[in-house]
Design a protein around this motif. Structure first.
Motif, PDB file in Angstrom:
ATOM      1  N   ASP A 168       0.846  -0.983   0.052  1.00 60.13           N
ATOM      2  CA  ASP A 168       0.015   0.077  -0.001  1.00 60.13           C
ATOM      3  C   ASP A 168       0.708   1.169  -0.063  1.00 60.13           C
ATOM      4  N   ALA A 169       2.003   1.121  -0.112  1.00 66.99           N
ATOM      5  CA  ALA A 169       3.077   2.204  -0.392  1.00 66.99           C
ATOM      6  C   ALA A 169       4.160   2.180  -1.208  1.00 66.99           C
ATOM      7  N   TYR A 170       3.934   2.033  -2.347  1.00 60.14           N
ATOM      8  CA  TYR A 170       4.884   1.822  -3.421  1.00 60.14           C
ATOM      9  C   TYR A 170       5.269   3.382  -3.884  1.00 60.14           C
ATOM     10  N   LYS A 171       6.394   3.723  -4.046  1.00 57.32           N
ATOM     11  CA  LYS A 171       7.077   4.946  -4.577  1.00 57.32           C
ATOM     12  C   LYS A 171       6.765   4.838  -6.157  1.00 57.32           C
ATOM     13  N   ALA A 172       6.270   5.841  -6.731  1.00 60.26           N
ATOM     14  CA  ALA A 172       6.010   5.595  -7.988  1.00 60.26           C
ATOM     15  C   ALA A 172       6.374   7.070  -8.603  1.00 60.26           C
ATOM     16  N   THR A 173       7.130   7.136  -9.825  1.00 65.06           N
ATOM     17  CA  THR A 173       7.519   8.478 -10.529  1.00 65.06           C
ATOM     18  C   THR A 173       6.710   8.352 -11.749  1.00 65.06           C
ATOM     19  N   ASP A 174       6.103   9.748 -12.069  1.00 62.35           N
ATOM     20  CA  ASP A 174       5.364   9.793 -13.286  1.00 62.35           C
ATOM     21  C   ASP A 174       6.469  10.342 -14.369  1.00 62.35           C
ATOM     22  N   LEU A 175       6.689   9.411 -15.210  1.00 65.85           N
ATOM     23  CA  LEU A 175       7.757   9.656 -16.187  1.00 65.85           C
ATOM     24  C   LEU A 175       7.387  11.001 -17.246  1.00 65.85           C
ATOM     25  N   LEU A 176       6.058  11.357 -17.204  1.00 73.92           N
ATOM     26  CA  LEU A 176       5.872  12.342 -17.918  1.00 73.92           C
ATOM     27  C   LEU A 176       6.213  13.763 -17.447  1.00 73.92           C
ATOM     28  N   SER A 177       5.910  13.789 -16.162  1.00 71.91           N
ATOM     29  CA  SER A 177       6.124  14.971 -15.475  1.00 71.91           C
ATOM     30  C   SER A 177       7.351  14.888 -14.440  1.00 71.91           C
ATOM     31  N   GLY A 178       7.970  13.918 -14.063  1.00 71.29           N
ATOM     32  CA  GLY A 178       9.220  13.705 -13.257  1.00 71.29           C
ATOM     33  C   GLY A 178       8.757  13.745 -11.734  1.00 71.29           C
ATOM     34  N   LEU A 179       7.436  13.976 -11.483  1.00 72.88           N
ATOM     35  CA  LEU A 179       6.997  13.964 -10.184  1.00 72.88           C
ATOM     36  C   LEU A 179       6.740  12.489  -9.544  1.00 72.88           C
ATOM     37  N   GLN A 180       7.036  12.450  -8.056  1.00 75.83           N
ATOM     38  CA  GLN A 180       6.743  11.383  -7.413  1.00 75.83           C
ATOM     39  C   GLN A 180       5.545  11.321  -6.776  1.00 75.83           C
ATOM     40  N   GLU A 181       4.931  10.166  -6.425  1.00 75.27           N
ATOM     41  CA  GLU A 181       3.662   9.972  -5.577  1.00 75.27           C
ATOM     42  C   GLU A 181       3.879   8.535  -4.964  1.00 75.27           C
ATOM     43  N   THR A 182       3.163   8.393  -3.872  1.00 73.04           N
ATOM     44  CA  THR A 182       2.922   7.034  -3.314  1.00 73.04           C
ATOM     45  C   THR A 182       1.589   6.457  -3.749  1.00 73.04           C
ATOM     46  N   ILE A 183       2.069   5.198  -4.150  1.00 70.66           N
ATOM     47  CA  ILE A 183       0.465   4.740  -4.686  1.00 70.66           C
ATOM     48  C   ILE A 183       0.205   3.319  -4.205  1.00 70.66           C
ATOM     49  N   THR A 184      -0.970   3.000  -3.965  1.00 67.75           N
ATOM     50  CA  THR A 184      -1.205   1.548  -3.686  1.00 67.75           C
ATOM     51  C   THR A 184      -1.416   0.538  -4.605  1.00 67.75           C
ATOM     52  N   LEU A 185      -0.951  -0.750  -4.461  1.00 67.76           N
ATOM     53  CA  LEU A 185      -1.189  -1.844  -5.593  1.00 67.76           C
ATOM     54  C   LEU A 185      -1.568  -2.960  -4.727  1.00 67.76           C
ATOM     55  N   LEU A 186      -2.765  -2.874  -4.537  1.00 70.23           N
ATOM     56  CA  LEU A 186      -3.406  -4.039  -3.766  1.00 70.23           C
ATOM     57  C   LEU A 186      -4.804  -4.654  -4.513  1.00 70.23           C
ATOM     58  N   PRO A 187      -4.989  -5.962  -4.438  1.00 68.73           N
ATOM     59  CA  PRO A 187      -6.228  -6.299  -5.104  1.00 68.73           C
ATOM     60  C   PRO A 187      -7.435  -6.028  -4.735  1.00 68.73           C
ATOM     61  N   TYR A 188      -7.536  -5.712  -3.063  1.00 65.35           N
ATOM     62  CA  TYR A 188      -8.689  -5.501  -2.671  1.00 65.35           C
ATOM     63  C   TYR A 188      -9.002  -4.048  -2.242  1.00 65.35           C
ATOM     64  N   LYS A 189      -7.999  -3.144  -2.877  1.00 62.33           N
ATOM     65  CA  LYS A 189      -8.182  -1.638  -2.337  1.00 62.33           C
ATOM     66  C   LYS A 189      -7.545  -0.938  -3.788  1.00 62.33           C
ATOM     67  N   ALA A 190      -8.423  -0.164  -4.143  1.00 62.53           N
ATOM     68  CA  ALA A 190      -8.347   0.862  -5.443  1.00 62.53           C
ATOM     69  C   ALA A 190      -7.020   1.590  -5.341  1.00 62.53           C
ATOM     70  N   THR A 191      -6.523   1.976  -6.513  1.00 63.81           N
ATOM     71  CA  THR A 191      -5.174   2.813  -6.855  1.00 63.81           C
ATOM     72  C   THR A 191      -5.953   4.259  -6.863  1.00 63.81           C
ATOM     73  N   ASP A 192      -5.619   5.126  -6.023  1.00 65.46           N
ATOM     74  CA  ASP A 192      -6.225   6.672  -6.382  1.00 65.46           C
ATOM     75  C   ASP A 192      -4.987   7.405  -7.105  1.00 65.46           C
ATOM     76  N   LEU A 193      -5.692   7.920  -8.137  1.00 68.55           N
ATOM     77  CA  LEU A 193      -4.776   8.926  -8.904  1.00 68.55           C
ATOM     78  C   LEU A 193      -5.528  10.183  -9.494  1.00 68.55           C
ATOM     79  N   SER A 194      -5.076  11.385  -9.434  1.00 73.39           N
ATOM     80  CA  SER A 194      -5.639  12.363 -10.197  1.00 73.39           C
ATOM     81  C   SER A 194      -4.869  12.695 -11.803  1.00 73.39           C
ATOM     82  N   ILE A 195      -5.758  12.820 -12.716  1.00 67.72           N
ATOM     83  CA  ILE A 195      -5.314  12.932 -14.033  1.00 67.72           C
ATOM     84  C   ILE A 195      -5.831  14.025 -14.526  1.00 67.72           C
ATOM     85  N   GLY A 196      -4.760  15.114 -15.128  1.00 71.33           N
ATOM     86  CA  GLY A 196      -5.336  16.455 -15.555  1.00 71.33           C
ATOM     87  C   GLY A 196      -6.170  16.015 -16.967  1.00 71.33           C
TER      88      GLY A 196
END
Length: 577
Positions: free
Chosen positions: A526-554
Motif C-alpha cells: 500500500d506504499a509503492y513509490k512511483a515516478t510519473d515519467l511524463l512530469s518527473g513528479l513522485q507519488e506514493t500509490i497503493t497496489l493491492l487487489p482489494y483496494k483501489a489505486t487513487d490517482l489524479s489525471i489532468g
C-alpha cells in the motif's frame, strides 16, 4: 539497430519539409511557391528529428511522379495537365519507378546522387530510411527514361487488343478511347488522348473514370482477370511480377531500410509471398510495411504475404479518433487489441499520416492537446511500431486551402506549399525554436517525452501488456468511457499507464484485479513509490487487489507511473505477504 528497439517512424512529405515560403499562393506553381529539397535534410535537421525519439524516417514522395512542372530541358517527358492532380502532382502517380523526383533535387541531373547522399546522412544521424513502393498503379503517361540495362519498360510488350492477358502489364478497354468524367484538357491546348483506354488505378475497368476516381493512374496487371470473376493466372509467373522484383532490388541496393507498400491489399497476396522472400534473401534487414484496410486480410498479408507490419487504421486509429472526438467509449480500445487475436505486435500505430486529417484541424479534434491520451496509448500500449506525421508534434492544423487540395484538414500532397509549424521550427535551418509559440513548444515537449520513453523503458520496448479495463467497468470513481488504464511490466519494472480523454481533471480509483498480481507477479503493497515519467513528479500509490489505486489525471492528459517492484521487505510484509 538493436532488435529490441521499438520502431518510431517520422513520416515527412519530402518536398514540403524545407520550403521556407511563408506566403504561398493558392494553386501556385513551383516558381511562385517554391519547393523543399532533399538537401534541406541537413545533419542538423536529422539530428533534431532523431531527438524526438525517432528511429526511422519515411521520406514520402521520393520516386519520380507525374507533375505539371516542365522538366523537358533535363530530358524528362512532360505530363498532360489533365491527368495530373495539382500543380505538383500526386506522389502516388509514379512516372518512372527507377528515378528520383526532380522537384526535390538541388541539381536535377545529379538527383540520384543527392538521394544516395541523403540516405548516407540519415544513417549517420542514427536513423533508418523508409521510402514508398507503389505497386498497384502508375501515372497514365508512365515511361522510364533511365530504365536499367537488362530490364524492359512497363507496357513495352503489351498486346493492347486484349482486355486481359497475363503477359500484359496493363489492363485495356479495347476499341475505346478514354473519356473521363473529368476535365480532359486542363491548361493544355489539346485534350488528353488515350486509345485504347487503360483501366484506372482504383479498379475501374471502363473508359470513363470520374473526378472521384484515381483518374490520373492506371492499374497494373498482376495476373488477376477482374472482369472474369477475378480468376488468377499465376503460372507461368506474370511479367509484372518480375518487373516489380527488379524495382524493389534496385531501391534496396541504395541501402534503404524499408518499404511502405501503398495499397498493398490491391495487389494479390501471392505476389508478396513470391517477392518479399526474394528481396530479403539479398537484403535481410529490409522492412516491408503494408497499407491494408481489410481486417479479414490481415493474417493473409502477414503470414502468407510475409509483411513485417500492417497499418492499424480501421482498428486503433479509427477508434482513438472517435474516442478523442467524444463519439465512442474508451472501452472500445480494448476491443481493438482483442480483435487482433495476437497480431497486435505486428501493427503500425498512428494518429496522423498524409491521408488522414490533422488532429488540430477543425475536421478532427480542433485542438492538438485532445489527442495526447491517444498518443500515449498508441505509443506505449505494446512493443509494435508507432508513426507520427511531420508537424503533428507541434499541433499543425492543416487548415490551408492550397490548390487542388482544398481546405480539408489535411496537409496537401498535390500542391507546392509550405507547412507553417515546420517552417517556424526550422527557422532557416537553425532549429532554435525562436519562431514557435509557447503552445507549439508544449505540444512538442509532450511528443518528445512520450516517444523517447518508448526506447528508454524496457517495459514499453520489451514488456508484457495487461489491460485493466475489464476490472474498471461501472467504477464509482472511474469513467470507463473517458479513461483508459493498463499495465506494462519487464522484470522488476512496472508501469501503470492511465489516460484521461475528458476535458477536466479527474480523481480516479483504479481496480487492479488479483489476476494481474498473479499473472505479472506483482508483490502487493500500500506504499509503492512511483515516478510519473511524463512530469518527473513522485507519488506514493497503493497496489493491492482489494483496494483501489487513487490517482489524479489532468484534462486531456495521462500518467506513466513507474514502480520498482524490488521494494523493502517490510512494506511487502505489511501488505499481507
Amino acid at each position: 539497430m538493436n532488435e529490441k528497439n521499438k520502431i518510431i517512424i517520422y513520416q515527412v512529405f519530402t518536398r514540403l519539409f524545407g520550403n521556407n515560403n511563408n506566403h504561398c499562393s493558392y494553386n501556385g506553381d513551383i516558381g511562385v511557391n517554391g519547393c523543399g529539397k532533399m538537401a534541406d535534410f541537413t545533419a542538423k535537421a536529422l539530428g533534431e528529428i532523431k531527438k524526438l525519439g525517432t528511429t526511422h524516417i519515411w521520406y514520402t514522395g521520393i520516386i519520380e511522379h507525374a507533375t505539371q512542372t516542365d522538366y523537358r530541358r533535363y530530358n524528362i517527358q512532360p505530363d498532360h495537365p489533365a491527368i495530373v492532380k495539382g500543380k505538383a502532382g500526386s506522389p502516388y502517380a509514379i512516372k518512372d519507378y527507377y528515378d528520383i523526383d526532380p522537384d526535390i533535387a538541388t541539381d536535377v541531373p545529379g538527383r540520384m546522387r543527392e538521394f544516395e547522399n541523403l540516405v548516407q546522412r540519415t544513417h549517420r544521424a542514427g536513423l533508418q530510411v523508409i521510402i514508398d513502393f507503389v505497386p498497384n498503379h502508375v501515372a497514365r503517361q508512365y515511361r522510364s527514361d533511365v530504365q536499367p540495362d537488362g530490364t524492359t519498360d512497363l507496357g513495352a510488350n503489351d498486346d493492347p487488343s486484349q482486355p486481359f492477358s497475363p503477359y500484359n502489364n496493363f489492363y485495356y478497354i479495347p476499341q475505346s478511347e478514354l473519356h473521363g468524367l473529368f476535365d480532359m484538357k486542363g491548361s493544355a491546348a489539346e485534350p488528353y488522348r488515350e486509345f485504347p483506354a487503360k483501366a484506372t488505378g482504383n479498379n475501374r475497368f471502363d473508359a470513363t473514370p470520374n473526378i472521384n476516381d484515381w483518374y490520373e493512374t492506371v492499374k497494373l496487371n498482376y495476373g488477376v482477370d477482374y472482369q472474369n470473376g477475378g480468376t488468377c493466372h499465376f503460372s507461368p509467373t506474370p511479367d509484372t511480377w518480375f518487373k516489380m522484383l527488379d524495382i524493389l532490388l534496385f531501391w534496396a541496393s541504395k541501402k534503404i531500410d524499408g518499404f511502405r507498400c501503398d495499397m498493398a491489399e490491391m495487389v494479390p497476396v501471392e505476389f508478396w509471398e513470391w517477392v518479399i522472400p526474394q528481396v530479403k534473401a539479398v537484403y535481410p534487414h529490409v522492412l516491408f510495411i503494408a497499407e491494408v484496410y481489410n481486417p479479414g486480410e490481415y493474417r493473409n498479408y502477414l503470414f502468407r504475404g510475409k509483411f513485417d507490419y500492417l497499418y492499424d487504421k480501421v482498428g486503433l486509429y479509427d477508434t482513438l479518433r472517435n474516442v478523442i472526438c467524444g463519439n465512442e467509449s474508451a472501452t472500445m480500445i480494448s476491443r481493438c487489441w482483442q480483435n487482433l487475436n495476437g497480431i497486435e505486435k505486428r501493427m503500425l500505430n498512428f494518429l496522423e499520416n498524409h491521408d488522414e486529417q490533422r488532429i488540430a484541424s477543425d475536421f478532427f479534434a480542433g485542438d492538438p492537446r485532445k489527442a495526447i491520451p491517444g498518443l500515449i496509448i498508441s505509443a506505449c500500449m505494446n512493443t509494435n511500431p508507432m508513426m507520427i506525421y511531420f508537424g503533428q508534434e507541434f499541433g499543425e492544423m492543416g487548415m490551408d486551402s492550397e490548390g487542388f487540395s482544398g481546405r480539408d484538414g489535411r496537409t496537401t500532397i498535390f500542391d507546392y506549399w509550405s507547412v507553417d509549424t515546420i517552417r517556424r521550427w526550422r527557422n532557416g535551418g537553425k532549429f532554435d525554436g525562436k519562431m514557435l509559440s509557447e503552445e507549439y513548444k508544449r505540444i512538442y515537449e509532450v511528443y518528445k517525452k512520450v516517444l523517447t520513453l518508448c526506447n528508454e523503458e524496457h517495459a514499453i520496448t520489451e514488456g508484457v501488456f495487461f489491460d485493466l479495463m475489464y476490472a474498471n467497468q461501472n467504477g464509482w470513481k472511474f469513467n470507463e468511457h473517458k479513461q483508459y488504464v493498463f499495465l506494462r511490466k519487464y522484470k522488476n519494472e512496472l508501469l501503470l499507464i492511465a489516460v484521461n480523454f475528458d476535458h477536466q481533471l479527474v480523481d480516479v480509483a483504479i481496480n487492479i484485479p488479483s489476476h494481474a498480481f498473479d499473472f505479472l507477479q506483482i508483490p502487493q503493497s500500500d506504499a509503492y513509490k512511483a515516478t510519473d515519467l511524463l512530469s518527473g513528479l513522485q507519488e506514493t500509490i497503493t497496489l493491492l487487489p482489494y483496494k483501489a489505486t487513487d490517482l489524479s489525471i489532468g484534462a486531456h492528459s495521462g500518467k506513466i507511473l513507474k514502480v520498482s517492484l524490488a521494494q523493502p521487505e517490510k512494506e511487502v510484509n505489511e501488505a499481507g505477504h
